[in-house]
Design an enzyme around this catalytic site. Structure first.
Site, PDB file in Angstrom:
ATOM      1  CG  ASP A  28      -9.447  12.124 -22.257  1.00 15.59           C
ATOM      2  OD1 ASP A  28      -8.410  11.444 -22.439  1.00 15.59           O
ATOM      3  OD2 ASP A  28     -10.546  11.618 -21.987  1.00 15.59           O
ATOM      4  CE  LYS A  86      -8.445   4.304 -24.743  1.00 14.18           C
ATOM      5  NZ  LYS A  86      -8.444   4.899 -23.410  1.00 14.18           N
ATOM      6  CE1 TYR A 104      -4.324   0.315  -0.343  1.00 13.51           C
ATOM      7  CE2 TYR A 104      -4.343  -1.582   1.131  1.00 13.51           C
ATOM      8  CZ  TYR A 104      -4.991  -0.758   0.224  1.00 13.51           C
ATOM      9  OH  TYR A 104      -6.283  -1.000  -0.119  1.00 13.51           O
ATOM     10  NE  ARG A 108      -7.411  -2.331 -19.444  1.00 16.19           N
ATOM     11  CZ  ARG A 108      -7.887  -2.208 -20.689  1.00 16.19           C
ATOM     12  NH1 ARG A 108      -7.376  -2.905 -21.668  1.00 16.19           N
ATOM     13  NH2 ARG A 108      -8.885  -1.390 -20.947  1.00 16.19           N
ATOM     14  CD  GLU A 149      -4.866   4.820   0.632  1.00 14.26           C
ATOM     15  OE1 GLU A 149      -5.031   5.591   1.594  1.00 14.26           O
ATOM     16  OE2 GLU A 149      -5.664   3.932   0.323  1.00 14.26           O
ATOM     17  CB  THR A 204      -5.356   5.401 -21.201  1.00 13.56           C
ATOM     18  OG1 THR A 204      -5.347   5.658 -22.598  1.00 13.56           O
ATOM     19  CG2 THR A 204      -6.748   5.565 -20.667  1.00 13.56           C
TER      20      THR A 204
HETATM   21  N1  DSN Z   1     -12.973   2.483 -23.893  1.00 15.95           N
HETATM   22  C1  DSN Z   1     -12.174   3.484 -24.545  1.00 15.95           C
HETATM   23  C2  DSN Z   1     -12.336   3.450 -26.029  1.00 15.95           C
HETATM   24  O1  DSN Z   1     -12.605   2.388 -26.551  1.00 15.95           O
HETATM   25  O2  DSN Z   1     -12.171   4.458 -26.675  1.00 15.95           O
HETATM   26  C3  DSN Z   1     -12.447   4.830 -24.021  1.00 15.95           C
HETATM   27  O3  DSN Z   1     -12.802   4.773 -22.688  1.00 15.95           O
END
Ligand code: DSN
Length: 481
Positions: free
Chosen positions: A240, A272, A63, A278, A65, A269
């Site tokens: 974003d 991607k 942990y 993730r 935090e 994120t």
């Molecule tokens: N789930 C993602 C996407 O497919 O674009 C966005 O949250």
């Protein structure tokens, strides 16, 4: 370096199987499935084996935090190290003043950003009164006052059916509940963001926050222009960049297309186009840094040490020259895919792409997104259905198919392969028709493919996939069901 990992992975699966064989089996099967299909989901990718391996360790058991050097638990020196290294790579990669690498996902990263903006910007009598207090000192009456004070705040984001994300103020997301919300759309003729219309809405609505970014908009944004508009209405510009972070990291999006020099806060994120584990992260200017660092425990659970470590590894990879080559190929391949589809009579929203994704408009085929998605899946092509602007089929069935190039580019697909992929998609969509419902009308859900089409397309896809293996050399000894 990863060629000799087969015995290691097989042993790992044996260890898992000794406790729960179904999980070992599903893990092995997932690799087989991913190897055997054309993955075109725009938000997915294949992380490297070093990134994946970094997530499977005892860093998970700690942990931590709080923030580096300021934890609510003893014994955090190794978590401090991995968090610092990940933040150092993120700052250097994106040229940001500050990086916060604790968010567990993109939605979490966006919540951290919203909270930081509220914390930093809002004249809240309750917050000022409590400025010296920690969050744990807030009583229920304070929270009630905060809800009232924050609830009057306004956010403006891209409409969901124009390609925006749920967290940009959609009514079924907390962002649409916390804030008064107004969305901006795209020009009905070109499908592009109309900055003059956006400015007019901002001048009228006077939002605290302008959110820029998208999940299904196939074009680049001009963040310098967005910052000018934000400044004019005294809004915070929050970008974003979850979808296109890899193109920013890989220096495909530079100048006005790079959000980091223009936005006050950028969330993302890591999994991607950036090709990491993730998770999420937040970048900010110095003025927002303290507020961003309050993410945990305000809106986040304890940070995941093993995932922050994997973020550090992925961000180190993204600082390489090879990653810049990869990012350039992602954009070029999306372009080839778009051109190949257009040449074969497939309609695309905005008429093409200049980022990593494209959006097929299925209305000319008389299919819903749901039917297109299932016909493609049956043929070994994994995509997801998506709304198109002013979608006649609503958000469940939709009229679009979203495609992205990051994953297959990671497998080494280039222009020739993406053109063949365009051909396969066009073959499936042009020969699929809606099934007939019991009352004789066209179904919105079920599709009918001519006999043998799916098998023929699958076989052609298999040729491409076999020529570009996923994790080459990695063989698992566990039998795949
Ligand atoms: N789930 C993602 C996407 O497919 O674009 C966005 O949250």
């Amino acid at each position: 370096m990863t060629e000799n990992l087969s015995p290691l992975y097989s042993q790992l699966l044996d260890v898992i199987a000794s406790v729960e064989p179904r999980v070992a089996q599903a893990t092995a099967q997932e690799l087989a499935d991913q190897r055997a299909s054309l993955k075109l989901i725009a938000s997915e990718n294949y992380a490297s084996l070093p990134v994946l391996l970094t997530m499977g360790t005892w860093l998970s058991d700690k942990y931590a935090e709080g923030t580096v050097g300021h934890r609510f638990y003893a014994g955090c020196r190794n978590i401090d190290t991995v968090e610092s290294v990940a933040a150092e790579h993120a700052r250097a990669l994106f040229g940001a003043d500050h990086a916060y690498v604790q968010p567990h996902s993109g939605i979490d990263a966006n919540l951290v950003a919203y909270w930081a903006i509220l914390n930093h910007r809002v004249e809240s009598p309750t917050l000022s009164r409590l400025s010296a207090a920690t969050v744990n000192d807030l009583g229920e009456a304070d929270w009630e006052a905060l809800r009232t004070e924050f609830n009057r705040q306004r956010v403006m984001g891209m409409a969901l059916d124009a390609g925006g994300h749920l967290t940009h103020g959609f009514r079924h997301n907390i962002s649409g509940k916390m804030f008064q919300q107004r969305s901006y759309g795209t020009d009905p003729t070109t499908g592009l963001v109309d900055y003059d219309a956006l400015r007019a809405t901002a001048l009228q609505f006077r939002p605290l926050i302008i959110v820029a970014g998208y999940s299904a908009y196939p074009r680049r944004l001009d963040f310098a222009r967005l910052r000018e508009i934000a400044d004019e209405v005294d809004a915070t510009l929050f970008v974003d960049m979850a979808h296109f972070a890899g193109l920013v990291a890989g220096k495909v999006m530079t100048g006005n297309e790079d959000p980091v020099p223009h936005a006050h806060i950028v969330a993302s994120t890591t999994h991607k186009s950036l090709r990491g584990p993730r998770g999420g992260f937040v970048l900010s200017t110095k003025e927002y840094a303290d507020a961003v660092d309050k993410g945990c425990p305000m809106v986040l659970g304890g940070p995941l040490g093993q995932v922050m470590a994997a973020k550090a590894v992925a961000l180190a990879e993204a600082r390489s020259a090879a990653f810049q080559t990869y990012a350039a190929a992602v954009a070029a391949n999306a372009q080839t895919l778009a051109d190949g589809l257009l040449r074969r009579g497939v309609r695309l929203v905005t008429g093409g792409t200049d980022n990593h994704l494209l959006l097929i408009d299925l209305t000319s085929f008389g299919l819903t997104g749901r039917q297109g998605e299932s016909a493609l899946l049956e043929s070994g092509i994994v995509t997801n259905r998506n709304s198109i602007p002013h979608d006649p089929n609503g958000a469940w069935y939709t009229s679009g198919i979203r495609l992205g190039s990051p994953a297959l580019t990671s497998r080494g697909f280039g222009a020739a392969e993406f053109d063949r992929v365009a051909d396969l998609i066009a073959q499936v969509l042009s020969q699929t028709s809606p099934a007939t419902t019991r009352d004789g009308g066209p179904s919105q859900a079920k599709a009918v493919l001519p006999d043998g089409l799916a098998a023929r397309v699958k076989a052609q896809a298999a040729e491409l996939l076999e020529a570009h293996p996923l994790y080459p050399g990695l063989e698992l000894s566990l039998p795949v069901a």
